[in-house]
Design a protein around this motif. Structure first.
Motif, PDB file in Angstrom:
ATOM      1  N   GLN A 126     102.948 -12.858  58.895  1.00  0.00           N
ATOM      2  CA  GLN A 126     102.036 -11.916  59.518  1.00  0.00           C
ATOM      3  C   GLN A 126     103.182 -11.839  60.228  1.00  0.00           C
ATOM      4  O   GLN A 126     102.973 -10.319  61.021  1.00  0.00           O
ATOM      5  CB  GLN A 126     100.467 -12.686  59.878  1.00  0.00           C
ATOM      6  N   ALA A 127     103.827 -12.413  61.159  1.00  0.00           N
ATOM      7  CA  ALA A 127     105.399 -12.206  62.746  1.00  0.00           C
ATOM      8  C   ALA A 127     105.526 -10.907  61.723  1.00  0.00           C
ATOM      9  O   ALA A 127     106.347 -10.056  62.432  1.00  0.00           O
ATOM     10  CB  ALA A 127     105.757 -13.104  62.738  1.00  0.00           C
ATOM     11  N   THR A 130     103.950  -7.220  62.643  1.00  0.00           N
ATOM     12  CA  THR A 130     104.003  -6.585  63.548  1.00  0.00           C
ATOM     13  C   THR A 130     104.065  -5.402  63.561  1.00  0.00           C
ATOM     14  O   THR A 130     103.607  -4.542  65.091  1.00  0.00           O
ATOM     15  CB  THR A 130     103.401  -7.858  64.966  1.00  0.00           C
ATOM     16  N   GLU A 148      95.548 -13.806  63.830  1.00  0.00           N
ATOM     17  CA  GLU A 148      97.028 -14.378  63.931  1.00  0.00           C
ATOM     18  C   GLU A 148      97.133 -15.096  65.409  1.00  0.00           C
ATOM     19  O   GLU A 148      98.175 -15.389  66.140  1.00  0.00           O
ATOM     20  CB  GLU A 148      97.713 -14.035  63.007  1.00  0.00           C
ATOM     21  N   CYS A 149      97.510 -13.353  66.184  1.00  0.00           N
ATOM     22  CA  CYS A 149      98.076 -13.380  67.483  1.00  0.00           C
ATOM     23  C   CYS A 149      96.746 -13.829  68.848  1.00  0.00           C
ATOM     24  O   CYS A 149      97.164 -14.443  69.551  1.00  0.00           O
ATOM     25  CB  CYS A 149      97.851 -11.207  67.730  1.00  0.00           C
ATOM     26  N   LYS A 152      97.069 -17.210  68.399  1.00  0.00           N
ATOM     27  CA  LYS A 152      98.511 -18.042  69.572  1.00  0.00           C
ATOM     28  C   LYS A 152      98.665 -18.214  70.824  1.00  0.00           C
ATOM     29  O   LYS A 152      98.838 -18.611  71.679  1.00  0.00           O
ATOM     30  CB  LYS A 152      99.882 -17.077  68.571  1.00  0.00           C
ATOM     31  N   LEU A 153      96.970 -17.197  71.145  1.00  0.00           N
ATOM     32  CA  LEU A 153      97.264 -16.738  72.698  1.00  0.00           C
ATOM     33  C   LEU A 153      96.344 -18.417  73.585  1.00  0.00           C
ATOM     34  O   LEU A 153      96.191 -17.784  74.019  1.00  0.00           O
ATOM     35  CB  LEU A 153      96.738 -15.150  72.657  1.00  0.00           C
ATOM     36  N   ARG A 164     103.322 -14.494  75.335  1.00  0.00           N
ATOM     37  CA  ARG A 164     102.914 -15.001  74.182  1.00  0.00           C
ATOM     38  C   ARG A 164     101.541 -13.640  73.980  1.00  0.00           C
ATOM     39  O   ARG A 164     101.258 -13.917  73.100  1.00  0.00           O
ATOM     40  CB  ARG A 164     102.192 -16.183  74.416  1.00  0.00           C
ATOM     41  N   GLU A 167     103.508  -9.734  70.837  1.00  0.00           N
ATOM     42  CA  GLU A 167     103.277  -9.890  69.451  1.00  0.00           C
ATOM     43  C   GLU A 167     101.895  -9.167  69.045  1.00  0.00           C
ATOM     44  O   GLU A 167     101.768  -8.698  68.546  1.00  0.00           O
ATOM     45  CB  GLU A 167     102.513 -11.168  69.006  1.00  0.00           C
ATOM     46  N   LEU A 168     100.849  -9.605  70.309  1.00  0.00           N
ATOM     47  CA  LEU A 168      99.301  -8.889  70.119  1.00  0.00           C
ATOM     48  C   LEU A 168      99.926  -7.263  70.499  1.00  0.00           C
ATOM     49  O   LEU A 168      99.280  -6.048  70.015  1.00  0.00           O
ATOM     50  CB  LEU A 168      98.891  -9.588  71.216  1.00  0.00           C
ATOM     51  N   ASN A 170     102.638  -5.274  69.591  1.00  0.00           N
ATOM     52  CA  ASN A 170     103.234  -4.795  68.912  1.00  0.00           C
ATOM     53  C   ASN A 170     102.074  -4.797  68.052  1.00  0.00           C
ATOM     54  O   ASN A 170     102.158  -3.258  67.370  1.00  0.00           O
ATOM     55  CB  ASN A 170     104.212  -5.675  68.434  1.00  0.00           C
ATOM     56  N   THR A 171     100.818  -5.550  67.657  1.00  0.00           N
ATOM     57  CA  THR A 171      99.871  -5.281  66.811  1.00  0.00           C
ATOM     58  C   THR A 171      98.836  -4.337  67.025  1.00  0.00           C
ATOM     59  O   THR A 171      99.336  -3.582  66.133  1.00  0.00           O
ATOM     60  CB  THR A 171      99.986  -6.241  66.538  1.00  0.00           C
TER      61      THR A 171
END
Length: 555
Positions: A126-127, A130, A148-149, A152-153, A164, A167-168, A170-171
């Motif tokens: 998934q990474a 993003t 997934e994001c 991680k948060l 952190r 990534e969220l 970017n998605t």
């Protein structure tokens, strides 16, 4: 070799053909294309495993993208209902996954490629996806990336949540519609969590700030926020229009506040349905109201509005802080009125830039006020102004090396009582640390910095280590090495191992920068840092350890 060659040879011999002629035909016409293709395939696969960006792989990838027939691929996929074998073989290799991503961006509506992206996500990549613009077009893929994001948060704290969030962002912020989808999901989670949803609200605000900066379309952000909060965009709703005006201008005019007060207060006292409360709890709405209500305490502006208008500002702030439930029956009106009364009390009795004796006489009352989060926030801004006013006159007038300034102790108390105010407490400490008091000698300025460091170190005890360490990391080049060494010592002196990598890694960089000052520091300071390096299992720590004198050499 053609697949039917063997069968043809058998037929020829059975018909009486001469074996010599067959051998002659086979040897003169055979070009070995199949074998050569297999050899080339073997070499390409070997190179793909060794490198993700070789010229050969890139050239083949371009050709695949140029010649890919999405219609034919989708027809085959619909017929078999499974991914083609060549896609299955591509997925384990990063180089070929990148090719699939490029194909997906070029053919966003392809059902086969959508299934390929889902398979890639299921395999745990998934990474990589993003930043893939087409991922948001495939709902099942986009949702799995969001999950997934969020996972991680989930364990994030005050000190690392911004790191952190990358990534969220970017998605979710690839486009307006992905942002809206993410915002809607977060709002649903927030409603289910109720009073425990502060962390979700902060994530929403981070996304909102990013979208405002990236797209520079405040009206878009306003409309999305109003929709999420339950208003109708583009209607004649006066409350929605006032919220939009405050959101866009970052200024709470008397007219807009009066409209909001009549809407919310009128509904509460008249037992009518309240407008959505989430709207006035949004920081971009609440902060301008807060500034207009109390800004005269720490600013240069003079309060020239009527007591009734001031009351409306304060009531809206109290409503935003106190009314955490959409259920009107659960709203305690007496508690709400009590908070408003406390605000009026603070506004009337908090002294403006007082002399020290007046300041000290107000401390008992201040300690009562800072029990309440919103009042603690007012006191915090008041302290920040009190310390920094007129080029830090407070320090030039009252600072003594042997005595901790009371305002710094009050800031420490606020940070301890209200974890969400720690960032503002740290900002106030930074003001004092970076101050250049005109009347101070270099020695006295260093004494002030060390005293502020002692207070900053308490934030590390309150689980606010990373922002503090990264601040000193950024300031290391322009800060005296002895001050950096003292910060390292004070930070480590109150902690014990084992240390997480996100803590020790930047700390090692700081130690390397100040290694000369550490080597000549007092025995205790050097010993504390040496113990830290011994506890960290890292080659950089071992290298730094060898650069320090042994304890016996410092005695």
């Amino acid at each position: 070799m053609e697949p039917t060659t063997v069968a043809f040879v058998d037929q020829y011999l059975e018909a009486g053909g001469a074996p010599f002629n067959i051998m002659n035909l086979l040897t003169t016409s055979y070009q070995g294309l199949a074998a050569m293709s297999n050899m080339v395939e073997h070499d390409i696969l070997q190179e793909a495993r060794a490198s993700d960006s070789s010229p050969a792989i890139e050239a083949i990838s371009r050709k695949i993208v140029e010649r890919f027939n999405a219609g034919a691929a989708d027809a085959e996929f619909e017929k078999s209902q499974k991914l083609p074998g060549y896609i299955e073989e591509m997925i384990p290799h990063k180089a070929w996954r990148k090719t699939i991503y490029r194909l997906s961006d070029q053919n966003p509506k392809s059902a086969m490629l959508s299934a390929a992206l889902q398979r890639i996500a299921d395999e745990g990549y998934q990474a990589e996806m993003t930043s893939l613009s087409s991922a948001s077009l495939h709902t099942h893929v986009f949702y799995s990336l969001l999950v997934e994001c969020f996972e991680k948060l989930a364990p994030a704290t005050d000190e690392n949540i911004k790191e952190r969030m990358a990534e969220l962002i970017n998605t979710a912020c690839r486009s307006e519609h992905t942002y809206f989808m993410a915002l809607y999901i977060l709002s649903q989670v927030r409603h289910r969590l109720g009073i425990d949803a502060e962390s979700v609200r902060r994530i929403e605000q981070e996304l909102e700030m990013f979208m405002l900066e990236k797209y520079d379309r405040p009206q878009l952000a306003v409309n999305f926020r109003l929709l999420i909060d339950g208003f109708t965009v583009g209607s004649d709703d006066r409350i929605a229009n006032s919220l939009a005006a405050i959101f866009q201008s970052a200024y709470a005019s008397t007219g807009d506040v009066t409209t909001l007060y009549k809407g919310y207060h009128g509904a509460l006292v008249g037992d009518r349905r309240l407008p959505p409360l989430d709207a006035i709890r949004n920081e971009r709405i609440l902060n301008p109201i807060f500034e207009e209500a109390f800004g005269h305490i720490w600013g240069e502006s003079v309060l020239d509005r009527s007591p009734e208008i001031t009351h409306r500002y304060m009531w809206l702030i109290a409503c935003a802080c106190q009314c955490t439930s959409e259920d009107q029956k659960q709203i305690d009106k007496d508690q709400l009125d009590s908070l408003v009364a406390q605000m009026h009390d603070l506004d009337s009795n908090l002294p403006r830039r007082p002399i020290l004796t007046t300041f000290n006489s107000a401390i008992p009352k201040v300690l009562e006020w800072i029990n309440v989060p919103v009042l603690a926030r007012v006191v915090l801004f008041w302290l920040r102004d009190y310390l920094s006013y007129d080029n830090f006159t407070f320090y030039s007038t009252y600072f003594q090396r042997s005595e901790i300034p009371t305002p710094l102790l009050l800031l420490e108390e606020i940070g301890y009582r209200h974890p969400l105010l720690k960032p503002l407490v740290f900002e106030t400490y930074k003001d004092s640390f970076e101050s250049k008091v005109p009347e101070f000698t270099p020695e006295k300025q260093i004494n002030l910095q060390k005293m502020v460091i002692n207070r900053i170190a308490t934030l590390i005890q309150l689980n606010y280590a990373l922002p503090v360490i990264h601040y000193f990391l950024n300031k290391a080049e322009v800060t005296d090495e002895g001050i950096v060494a003292y910060f390292i010592y004070r930070s480590l002196n109150q902690l014990e191992g084992p240390y997480p990598e996100e803590f020790y890694s930047p700390m090692l960089v700081l130690i390397k920068h100040a290694i000369d000052a550490i080597s000549t520091a007092k025995g205790k300071e050097c010993s504390v840092i040496r113990t830290f390096l011994e506890d960290v299992d890292d080659d950089r720590a071992r290298s730094l350890l060898r650069m320090l004198p042994k304890d016996s050499e410092q005695l």
